[in-house]
Scaffold this motif. Structure first.
Motif, PDB file in Angstrom:
ATOM      1  N   LEU A   1       0.836  -1.212   0.000  1.00  0.00           N
ATOM      2  CA  LEU A   1       0.000   0.000   0.000  1.00  0.00           C
ATOM      3  C   LEU A   1       0.864   1.253   0.000  1.00  0.00           C
ATOM      4  O   LEU A   1       0.521   2.261  -0.617  1.00  0.00           O
ATOM      5  CB  LEU A   1      -0.917  -0.001   1.231  1.00  0.00           C
ATOM      6  N   ARG A   2       1.998   1.179   0.718  1.00  0.00           N
ATOM      7  CA  ARG A   2       2.881   2.337   0.769  1.00  0.00           C
ATOM      8  C   ARG A   2       3.509   2.608  -0.594  1.00  0.00           C
ATOM      9  O   ARG A   2       3.800   3.743  -0.937  1.00  0.00           O
ATOM     10  CB  ARG A   2       3.973   2.125   1.825  1.00  0.00           C
ATOM     11  N   GLN A   3       3.746   1.518  -1.367  1.00  0.00           N
ATOM     12  CA  GLN A   3       4.372   1.702  -2.685  1.00  0.00           C
ATOM     13  C   GLN A   3       3.377   2.160  -3.741  1.00  0.00           C
ATOM     14  O   GLN A   3       3.744   2.743  -4.754  1.00  0.00           O
ATOM     15  CB  GLN A   3       5.031   0.386  -3.132  1.00  0.00           C
ATOM     16  N   TRP A   4       2.084   1.894  -3.470  1.00  0.00           N
ATOM     17  CA  TRP A   4       1.044   2.250  -4.443  1.00  0.00           C
ATOM     18  C   TRP A   4       0.902   3.755  -4.508  1.00  0.00           C
ATOM     19  O   TRP A   4       0.910   4.423  -3.464  1.00  0.00           O
ATOM     20  CB  TRP A   4      -0.259   1.578  -3.991  1.00  0.00           C
ATOM     21  N   ASP A   5       0.751   4.315  -5.728  1.00  0.00           N
ATOM     22  CA  ASP A   5       0.704   5.777  -5.838  1.00  0.00           C
ATOM     23  C   ASP A   5      -0.657   6.356  -5.466  1.00  0.00           C
ATOM     24  O   ASP A   5      -0.821   7.562  -5.372  1.00  0.00           O
ATOM     25  CB  ASP A   5       1.113   6.230  -7.238  1.00  0.00           C
TER      26      ASP A   5
ATOM     27  N   ILE B   1     -17.235  -9.914  -4.269  1.00  0.00           N
ATOM     28  CA  ILE B   1     -17.643 -10.168  -2.877  1.00  0.00           C
ATOM     29  C   ILE B   1     -18.440  -8.984  -2.354  1.00  0.00           C
ATOM     30  O   ILE B   1     -19.488  -9.136  -1.756  1.00  0.00           O
ATOM     31  CB  ILE B   1     -16.402 -10.416  -1.989  1.00  0.00           C
ATOM     32  N   ASP B   2     -17.919  -7.779  -2.604  1.00  0.00           N
ATOM     33  CA  ASP B   2     -18.627  -6.574  -2.162  1.00  0.00           C
ATOM     34  C   ASP B   2     -18.256  -5.441  -3.119  1.00  0.00           C
ATOM     35  O   ASP B   2     -17.070  -5.157  -3.300  1.00  0.00           O
ATOM     36  CB  ASP B   2     -18.205  -6.218  -0.726  1.00  0.00           C
ATOM     37  N   PRO B   3     -19.243  -4.769  -3.710  1.00  0.00           N
ATOM     38  CA  PRO B   3     -18.931  -3.722  -4.703  1.00  0.00           C
ATOM     39  C   PRO B   3     -18.161  -2.546  -4.103  1.00  0.00           C
ATOM     40  O   PRO B   3     -17.546  -1.768  -4.843  1.00  0.00           O
ATOM     41  CB  PRO B   3     -20.310  -3.274  -5.202  1.00  0.00           C
ATOM     42  N   ARG B   4     -18.150  -2.419  -2.757  1.00  0.00           N
ATOM     43  CA  ARG B   4     -17.426  -1.299  -2.155  1.00  0.00           C
ATOM     44  C   ARG B   4     -15.932  -1.384  -2.448  1.00  0.00           C
ATOM     45  O   ARG B   4     -15.212  -0.391  -2.313  1.00  0.00           O
ATOM     46  CB  ARG B   4     -17.656  -1.270  -0.640  1.00  0.00           C
ATOM     47  N   TRP B   5     -15.425  -2.544  -2.794  1.00  0.00           N
ATOM     48  CA  TRP B   5     -14.004  -2.654  -3.142  1.00  0.00           C
ATOM     49  C   TRP B   5     -13.659  -1.848  -4.392  1.00  0.00           C
ATOM     50  O   TRP B   5     -12.489  -1.640  -4.692  1.00  0.00           O
ATOM     51  CB  TRP B   5     -13.598  -4.119  -3.331  1.00  0.00           C
ATOM     52  N   ARG B   6     -14.680  -1.421  -5.154  1.00  0.00           N
ATOM     53  CA  ARG B   6     -14.401  -0.534  -6.293  1.00  0.00           C
ATOM     54  C   ARG B   6     -14.444   0.936  -5.894  1.00  0.00           C
ATOM     55  O   ARG B   6     -14.215   1.796  -6.731  1.00  0.00           O
ATOM     56  CB  ARG B   6     -15.423  -0.784  -7.411  1.00  0.00           C
ATOM     57  N   ASP B   7     -14.743   1.207  -4.593  1.00  0.00           N
ATOM     58  CA  ASP B   7     -14.798   2.592  -4.113  1.00  0.00           C
ATOM     59  C   ASP B   7     -13.405   3.014  -3.630  1.00  0.00           C
ATOM     60  O   ASP B   7     -12.843   2.418  -2.704  1.00  0.00           O
ATOM     61  CB  ASP B   7     -15.818   2.682  -2.965  1.00  0.00           C
ATOM     62  N   ARG B   8     -12.860   4.062  -4.278  1.00  0.00           N
ATOM     63  CA  ARG B   8     -11.486   4.452  -3.954  1.00  0.00           C
ATOM     64  C   ARG B   8     -11.333   4.956  -2.529  1.00  0.00           C
ATOM     65  O   ARG B   8     -10.235   4.941  -1.981  1.00  0.00           O
ATOM     66  CB  ARG B   8     -11.022   5.544  -4.925  1.00  0.00           C
ATOM     67  N   ALA B   9     -12.450   5.420  -1.919  1.00  0.00           N
ATOM     68  CA  ALA B   9     -12.364   5.968  -0.566  1.00  0.00           C
ATOM     69  C   ALA B   9     -11.828   4.918   0.401  1.00  0.00           C
ATOM     70  O   ALA B   9     -11.018   5.235   1.285  1.00  0.00           O
ATOM     71  CB  ALA B   9     -13.735   6.453  -0.114  1.00  0.00           C
ATOM     72  N   TYR B  10     -12.272   3.648   0.239  1.00  0.00           N
ATOM     73  CA  TYR B  10     -11.810   2.605   1.159  1.00  0.00           C
ATOM     74  C   TYR B  10     -10.328   2.319   0.941  1.00  0.00           C
ATOM     75  O   TYR B  10      -9.575   2.120   1.893  1.00  0.00           O
ATOM     76  CB  TYR B  10     -12.636   1.322   0.976  1.00  0.00           C
ATOM     77  N   TRP B  11      -9.927   2.308  -0.329  1.00  0.00           N
ATOM     78  CA  TRP B  11      -8.502   2.077  -0.619  1.00  0.00           C
ATOM     79  C   TRP B  11      -7.648   3.238  -0.117  1.00  0.00           C
ATOM     80  O   TRP B  11      -6.536   3.036   0.362  1.00  0.00           O
ATOM     81  CB  TRP B  11      -8.299   1.884  -2.125  1.00  0.00           C
ATOM     82  N   GLY B  12      -8.209   4.457  -0.201  1.00  0.00           N
ATOM     83  CA  GLY B  12      -7.495   5.626   0.321  1.00  0.00           C
ATOM     84  C   GLY B  12      -7.276   5.489   1.823  1.00  0.00           C
ATOM     85  O   GLY B  12      -6.184   5.768   2.334  1.00  0.00           O
ATOM     86  N   ALA B  13      -8.317   5.036   2.535  1.00  0.00           N
ATOM     87  CA  ALA B  13      -8.206   4.857   3.978  1.00  0.00           C
ATOM     88  C   ALA B  13      -7.108   3.847   4.304  1.00  0.00           C
ATOM     89  O   ALA B  13      -6.314   4.036   5.233  1.00  0.00           O
ATOM     90  CB  ALA B  13      -9.543   4.396   4.555  1.00  0.00           C
ATOM     91  N   MET B  14      -7.053   2.756   3.490  1.00  0.00           N
ATOM     92  CA  MET B  14      -6.031   1.733   3.742  1.00  0.00           C
ATOM     93  C   MET B  14      -4.639   2.298   3.491  1.00  0.00           C
ATOM     94  O   MET B  14      -3.691   2.005   4.215  1.00  0.00           O
ATOM     95  CB  MET B  14      -6.261   0.525   2.834  1.00  0.00           C
ATOM     96  N   ARG B  15      -4.542   3.116   2.446  1.00  0.00           N
ATOM     97  CA  ARG B  15      -3.237   3.681   2.135  1.00  0.00           C
ATOM     98  C   ARG B  15      -2.808   4.643   3.247  1.00  0.00           C
ATOM     99  O   ARG B  15      -1.651   4.643   3.658  1.00  0.00           O
ATOM    100  CB  ARG B  15      -3.313   4.403   0.790  1.00  0.00           C
ATOM    101  N   HIS B  16      -3.754   5.460   3.759  1.00  0.00           N
ATOM    102  CA  HIS B  16      -3.414   6.369   4.867  1.00  0.00           C
ATOM    103  C   HIS B  16      -2.931   5.592   6.084  1.00  0.00           C
ATOM    104  O   HIS B  16      -2.069   6.058   6.823  1.00  0.00           O
ATOM    105  CB  HIS B  16      -4.649   7.171   5.319  1.00  0.00           C
TER     106      HIS B  16
END
Lengths: 402, 273
Positions: free
Chosen positions: A64-68, A134-149
């Motif tokens: 996640l840290r390497q992901w831009d 499994i869950d369409p929320r995985w296409r929501d960037r907000a959740y990925w942003g939270a993980m990256r933070h």
């Protein structure tokens, strides 16, 4: 002659501290470093450290840290995250990541629990689309942003949150939604209450210190007891006294009704009025005592000289006496203001929901919501102005000639 | 500052005295008002009282919560005093003899627990103690209270040592006294009132302390201030005024004593009788 006797010893000590001095002071230093300095530093560092996700998802944290952070993550990242979800579920640490992510993005907890249940049931993840199935929320960037933070090791998340700010999915600094923005209000309220209390203490305390300093000791000492008695009595007891007195059917309301000032009992408790009254009462001696000390040191001859030169009393006071007392006023006001900033008991007992100060939020995040990162960030925000005030006070004391 | 000339001066002085009388009343009356309320036989906290009664004091004495809290407070404060007084006294002696450049830093470190808001100290210690299993323990509470009490001991004893003539110790050792003997028989008697005042301050700091106790003491270690805090938060009963009265008396007596000791030690060191 005075001082000369200490000279040789002092010179020797400057060169090399004698072993017995070190032996005397060391136990206390070790005790305080272990029980005060280290804990405070460790606690404050919690406000900028973010250990939950890296500890529980070590591989995903690196990825996640390497992901831009632009667009949606790659299939490889999705596989890594899915793998760590399975591992964390097995290790029993998934709930810690889930709670942490939920602070940033509400809904993350349910997303992780649902996904981990499906993965445990045998769902395979080859890429992002499998997660999204499994869950369409995985296409929501907000959740990925939270993980990256949250990928750590350090974060500005808690400090920004304490200022009602966050970094959104696109990496921009934004305000949190109005219904979640509480901290700036609490901070401003804490400053306002502290400033009003300091002003009230100055208004009530200055004349008292002046009177005490202008009386001969024989008369001033008994009056000084009236200031020392509350100073000696614990703040909790005094706050309790105010709760008893300010109740709707309490003594103060009875008195005000008795002398015809009000027709019906007023609400004096669990609102701002009660907080101001009780906090001013608790902190007033902290203003009077230092100012009294400064005023005692002022030569009365200066005032006499001014009036012998024809200055009316008020002019002499304003131009000769008042300027000499200003360092004492500043010192007292800074003491009261800084003590008020961190006050916990009085607002907790006398104030209503809209009068809680930052210390109340710190207590809440420590004891009830167990969000220690938030508690630490709020402590940091509380210590910052306090340090500045104390520094300003010391600089002031040094620049103003005594 | 006597001998006012004009009536305007005298009127100004009268206004000043009147205003100050009101402030003194504001400072003292709330504390004194709880005393008569605690002797009120009725369950309502109102003046005038319908008579005198020790009912609420009896209810305190009969309540296992309050007696337990009192015992806890007394034991935590006693152990805190026993640790903080020698630790602080030794450090104060060391500091007063120290001429090193580290001294201001040590003093700043020492006074920091008085400046840092107690909530911050409380959670820092809570975070430290939680993994060590010291939260909800007697030991943890004593350690935390010792942190708060130490600055008072060091400051008071250090003040008592100001101007202490270290030649006296040299004289003692030239007469054959070992350092420990010289400290005990020459220095200690001279600063005894200061040490006594420091011990009283340490005891009161712990006895009155509520915030740290609220964070790190468990139900088993509930102290008097904690019991009081909960009582005020949940429902005010006149028993609270009885407890408050007892605490006012205790702190006035103890801190009055500390103040007298401190003045006595001031006189000792300035050589005036």
């Amino acid at each position: 002659m005075p001082g000369s006797r200490a000279e040789p010893a002092a010179r020797a000590a400057r060169v090399r501290p004698r072993w017995w001095i070190v032996a005397l002071v060391a136990p206390l230093l070790i005790f305080l470093i272990a029980t005060f300095v280290l804990p405070v530093v460790m606690m404050l560092s919690r406000g900028v450290s973010d250990p939950e996700l890296p500890q529980s998802w070590p591989r995903a944290a690196v990825a996640l840290r390497q992901w831009d952070g632009a667009g949606l993550p790659s299939d490889a990242l999705a596989r890594t995250v899915a793998g760590d979800i399975v591992a964390a579920r097995r290790a029993g640490t998934l709930n810690r990541v889930a709670n942490r992510l939920n602070y940033d993005r509400v809904g993350s907890r349910s997303l992780l629990y649902l996904t981990s249940a499906r993965l445990a049931a045998g769902a395979k993840v080859g890429g992002l689309s499998d997660l999204a199935a499994i869950d369409p929320r995985w296409r929501d960037r907000a959740y990925w942003g939270a993980m990256r933070h949250a990928a750590g090791p350090s974060t500005s998340f808690y400090l920004l949150a304490a200022l009602d700010r966050r970094i959104d999915a696109d990496g921009r600094l934004t305000k949190v939604p109005a219904d979640q923005a509480v901290f700036v209000d609490i901070l401003l309220r804490t400053f306002k209450i502290s400033a009003v209390v300091a002003l009230l203490c100055a208004a009530l305390g200055y004349p008292v210190a002046y009177l005490l300093a202008s009386l001969p000791d024989r008369k001033a000492n008994p009056l000084l007891i009236l200031v020392l008695l509350p100073f000696w009595t614990s703040a909790l007891v005094r706050t309790t006294a105010w709760v008893v007195l300010l109740q709707t059917n309490g003594v103060v309301n009875g008195l005000l009704e008795g002398i015809g000032l009000i027709d019906a009992p007023r609400q004096l408790l669990y609102n701002r009025v009660g907080v101001y009254i009780a906090m001013t009462h608790v902190l007033l001696p902290f203003f009077i005592l230092p100012l009294y000390g400064v005023m005692k040191g002022i030569q009365p001859s200066a005032m006499r000289a001014a009036s012998s030169l024809g200055a009316p009393p008020l002019t002499a006071f304003a131009r000769v006496y008042l300027p000499q007392t200003l360092p004492g006023v500043m010192a007292g006001a800074i003491i009261v203001f800084t003590l008020a900033l961190g006050y916990y008991l009085t607002p907790a007992l006398v104030g209503g929901g809209a009068d809680q100060m930052i210390s109340g939020s710190i207590a809440f995040y420590t004891n009830q919501s167990l969000n220690w990162g938030m508690a630490a960030a709020l402590s940091l925000l509380l210590l910052l102005p306090l340090t500045l005030m104390l520094f300003a006070g010391r600089t002031l004391a040094r620049t103003v000639p005594a | 500052m006597s001998g006012y000339r004009s009536p305007a001066d005298r009127a100004g002085r009268a206004v000043l005295i009147g205003f100050c009388a009101l402030v003194f009343a504001f400072l003292v009356l709330p504390i004194l008002a709880v005393v008569p309320l605690s002797f009120n036989p009725s369950a309502f906290l109102v003046f005038p009282e319908s008579g005198l009664s020790l009912r609420w004091y009896r209810s305190l004495a009969d309540s296992p919560h309050w007696t337990r809290a009192l015992i806890n407070s007394l034991s935590v404060a006693s152990v805190t005093t026993l640790i903080a007084t020698p630790l602080g006294t030794l450090a104060a002696i060391g500091l007063s003899a120290m001429r090193s450049r580290a001294k201001p830093m040590i003093v700043a470190l020492l006074t920091a627990p008085m400046v840092v808001p107690v909530v911050v100290v409380a959670i820092a210690i809570y975070f430290l103690f939680a993994p060590l299993g010291l939260v909800n323990s007697f030991t943890g509470l004593v350690i935390a209270h010792t942190v708060l009490a130490l600055p008072f001991v060091v400051i008071v004893v250090h003040a008592a040592l100001q101007g202490f003539d270290y030649e006296l110790l040299r004289a003692a050792s030239s007469l054959g006294a070992r350092p420990a003997t010289a400290l005990l028989r020459v220095l200690a008697p001279l600063i005894a009132p200061g040490i006594g005042a420091g011990a009283v301050f340490a005891f009161m700091t712990s006895f009155d302390e509520a915030v740290i106790a609220l964070f790190i003491a468990g139900p088993e270690q509930k102290t008097l201030p904690m019991q009081m805090f909960e009582g005020v938060r949940e429902q005010i009963s006149p028993a609270i005024t009885a407890a408050a009265t007892l605490l006012v008396i205790a702190s006035t007596l103890l801190l009055g004593t500390a103040e007298l000791l401190r003045r006595r030690s001031d006189r000792l060191r300035t050589g005036r009788s």
